[in-house]
Write a protein that holds these residues in place. Structure first.
Motif, PDB file in Angstrom:
ATOM      1  N   GLU A 178       2.344  -7.805   5.093  1.00 14.17           N
ATOM      2  CA  GLU A 178       2.012  -8.344   6.386  1.00 14.17           C
ATOM      3  C   GLU A 178       1.539  -7.212   7.448  1.00 14.17           C
ATOM      4  N   PRO A 179       0.526  -7.025   8.042  1.00 12.05           N
ATOM      5  CA  PRO A 179       0.193  -5.842   9.164  1.00 12.05           C
ATOM      6  C   PRO A 179       1.313  -5.856  10.108  1.00 12.05           C
ATOM      7  N   PRO A 180       1.812  -4.860  10.602  1.00 10.20           N
ATOM      8  CA  PRO A 180       3.054  -4.901  11.575  1.00 10.20           C
ATOM      9  C   PRO A 180       2.304  -5.341  13.146  1.00 10.20           C
ATOM     10  N   SER A 181       1.124  -5.288  13.208  1.00  9.06           N
ATOM     11  CA  SER A 181       0.741  -5.861  14.410  1.00  9.06           C
ATOM     12  C   SER A 181      -0.715  -6.491  14.458  1.00  9.06           C
ATOM     13  N   GLY A 182      -0.995  -7.252  15.367  1.00 12.84           N
ATOM     14  CA  GLY A 182      -2.527  -7.816  15.432  1.00 12.84           C
ATOM     15  C   GLY A 182      -3.411  -6.916  15.392  1.00 12.84           C
ATOM     16  N   GLU A 183      -3.045  -5.453  16.102  1.00 13.95           N
ATOM     17  CA  GLU A 183      -4.328  -4.791  16.384  1.00 13.95           C
ATOM     18  C   GLU A 183      -4.588  -3.945  14.896  1.00 13.95           C
ATOM     19  N   ILE A 184      -3.572  -3.900  14.113  1.00 13.98           N
ATOM     20  CA  ILE A 184      -3.764  -3.336  12.628  1.00 13.98           C
ATOM     21  C   ILE A 184      -4.306  -4.368  11.786  1.00 13.98           C
ATOM     22  N   GLN A 185      -4.222  -5.730  11.976  1.00 14.03           N
ATOM     23  CA  GLN A 185      -4.748  -6.758  11.274  1.00 14.03           C
ATOM     24  C   GLN A 185      -6.308  -6.573  11.673  1.00 14.03           C
ATOM     25  N   SER A 186      -6.702  -6.535  12.964  1.00  7.88           N
ATOM     26  CA  SER A 186      -7.955  -6.693  13.267  1.00  7.88           C
ATOM     27  C   SER A 186      -8.775  -5.336  13.006  1.00  7.88           C
ATOM     28  N   LEU A 187      -8.087  -4.073  12.896  1.00 11.88           N
ATOM     29  CA  LEU A 187      -8.659  -2.874  12.485  1.00 11.88           C
ATOM     30  C   LEU A 187      -8.990  -3.176  10.849  1.00 11.88           C
ATOM     31  N   LEU A 188      -8.104  -3.758  10.326  1.00 11.11           N
ATOM     32  CA  LEU A 188      -8.379  -3.635   8.863  1.00 11.11           C
ATOM     33  C   LEU A 188      -9.690  -4.752   8.311  1.00 11.11           C
ATOM     34  N   PHE A 189      -9.545  -5.898   9.364  1.00  3.71           N
ATOM     35  CA  PHE A 189     -10.839  -6.716   9.171  1.00  3.71           C
ATOM     36  C   PHE A 189     -11.927  -6.308   9.602  1.00  3.71           C
ATOM     37  N   CYS A 190     -12.169  -5.214  10.568  1.00  3.71           N
ATOM     38  CA  CYS A 190     -13.185  -4.632  10.834  1.00  3.71           C
ATOM     39  C   CYS A 190     -13.877  -3.594   9.885  1.00  3.71           C
ATOM     40  N   VAL A 191     -12.908  -2.958   9.149  1.00  2.00           N
ATOM     41  CA  VAL A 191     -13.103  -2.055   8.112  1.00  2.00           C
ATOM     42  C   VAL A 191     -13.623  -2.992   6.868  1.00  2.00           C
ATOM     43  N   GLN A 192     -13.199  -3.979   6.709  1.00  5.30           N
ATOM     44  CA  GLN A 192     -13.586  -4.720   5.940  1.00  5.30           C
ATOM     45  C   GLN A 192     -15.140  -5.250   5.985  1.00  5.30           C
ATOM     46  N   ALA A 205     -17.372  -3.788   7.993  1.00  5.38           N
ATOM     47  CA  ALA A 205     -17.995  -2.609   8.041  1.00  5.38           C
ATOM     48  C   ALA A 205     -18.517  -2.237   6.370  1.00  5.38           C
ATOM     49  N   ILE A 206     -17.575  -2.235   5.639  1.00  2.17           N
ATOM     50  CA  ILE A 206     -17.737  -1.970   3.986  1.00  2.17           C
ATOM     51  C   ILE A 206     -18.733  -2.989   3.658  1.00  2.17           C
ATOM     52  N   GLY A 207     -18.678  -4.367   3.947  1.00  2.00           N
ATOM     53  CA  GLY A 207     -19.678  -5.250   3.156  1.00  2.00           C
ATOM     54  C   GLY A 207     -20.997  -5.167   4.061  1.00  2.00           C
ATOM     55  N   ALA A 208     -20.991  -4.557   5.357  1.00  2.00           N
ATOM     56  CA  ALA A 208     -22.245  -4.511   5.893  1.00  2.00           C
ATOM     57  C   ALA A 208     -22.862  -3.307   5.260  1.00  2.00           C
ATOM     58  N   ILE A 209     -22.171  -2.398   4.933  1.00  2.00           N
ATOM     59  CA  ILE A 209     -22.774  -0.855   4.529  1.00  2.00           C
ATOM     60  C   ILE A 209     -23.136  -1.581   2.915  1.00  2.00           C
ATOM     61  N   ILE A 210     -22.562  -2.290   2.116  1.00  2.00           N
ATOM     62  CA  ILE A 210     -23.013  -2.800   0.672  1.00  2.00           C
ATOM     63  C   ILE A 210     -24.432  -3.543   1.130  1.00  2.00           C
ATOM     64  N   VAL A 211     -24.509  -4.582   1.804  1.00  2.00           N
ATOM     65  CA  VAL A 211     -25.809  -5.550   2.103  1.00  2.00           C
ATOM     66  C   VAL A 211     -27.043  -4.414   2.732  1.00  2.00           C
ATOM     67  N   GLY A 212     -26.728  -3.723   3.260  1.00  2.00           N
ATOM     68  CA  GLY A 212     -27.519  -2.616   4.085  1.00  2.00           C
ATOM     69  C   GLY A 212     -28.140  -1.918   2.957  1.00  2.00           C
ATOM     70  N   TYR A 213     -27.169  -1.544   1.788  1.00  2.00           N
ATOM     71  CA  TYR A 213     -27.963  -0.735   0.757  1.00  2.00           C
ATOM     72  C   TYR A 213     -28.705  -1.504  -0.151  1.00  2.00           C
ATOM     73  N   ILE A 214     -28.224  -2.756  -0.270  1.00  2.00           N
ATOM     74  CA  ILE A 214     -28.911  -3.415  -1.164  1.00  2.00           C
ATOM     75  C   ILE A 214     -30.284  -3.723  -0.752  1.00  2.00           C
ATOM     76  N   PHE A 215     -30.515  -4.220   0.675  1.00  2.00           N
ATOM     77  CA  PHE A 215     -31.687  -4.495   1.206  1.00  2.00           C
ATOM     78  C   PHE A 215     -32.658  -3.318   1.292  1.00  2.00           C
ATOM     79  N   GLY A 216     -32.029  -2.088   1.420  1.00  2.00           N
ATOM     80  CA  GLY A 216     -32.864  -0.802   1.392  1.00  2.00           C
ATOM     81  C   GLY A 216     -33.345  -0.391   0.182  1.00  2.00           C
ATOM     82  N   TYR A 217     -32.435  -0.715  -0.918  1.00  2.00           N
ATOM     83  CA  TYR A 217     -33.021  -0.378  -2.285  1.00  2.00           C
ATOM     84  C   TYR A 217     -34.121  -1.342  -2.884  1.00  2.00           C
TER      85      TYR A 217
END
Length: 99
Positions: free
Chosen positions: A61-75, A77-89
């Motif tokens: 469990e993340p120690p704070s809500g901010e870290i939980q939010s950060l991890l959600f944003c990173v996830q 961003a990774i998904g957006a990069i994958i989708v963007g790569y597929i559409f670009g391909y």
């Protein structure tokens, strides 16, 4: 020179940004309004079966809500990069076929 297509898209984006603020004119008045699906699901289970016992616990469990939010944003961003790569391909493949 005015490009009406771009102006129309800009108006649509502005409406999409402003409409939720106008529809819900207050923050914090209703605690459940901005609640997530996890909270709503937990409440529904408690209402339908008050004797339910949780049988699974999170590994970490993340120690704070901010870290939980950060991890959600990173996830996200990774998904957006994958989708963007597929559409670009796909776009590059169609462009190469045309040439």
């Amino acid at each position: 020179m005015v490009n009406y297509k771009q102006l129309g898209l800009l108006v649509i984006v502005a409406i999409l940004i402003i409409a939720p603020l106008v529809i819900y004119n207050g923050y914090g008045e209703d605690e459940g309004y901005f609640g997530g699906s996890d909270d709503a699901g937990g409440e529904a289970i408690e209402e339908s079966n008050p004797d339910y016992e949780v049988w699974a616990e999170p590994f970490w469990e993340p120690p704070s809500g901010e870290i939980q939010s950060l991890l959600f944003c990173v996830q996200t961003a990774i998904g957006a990069i994958i989708v963007g790569y597929i559409f670009g391909y796909w776009h590059g493949g169609r462009k190469a076929k045309k040439e």
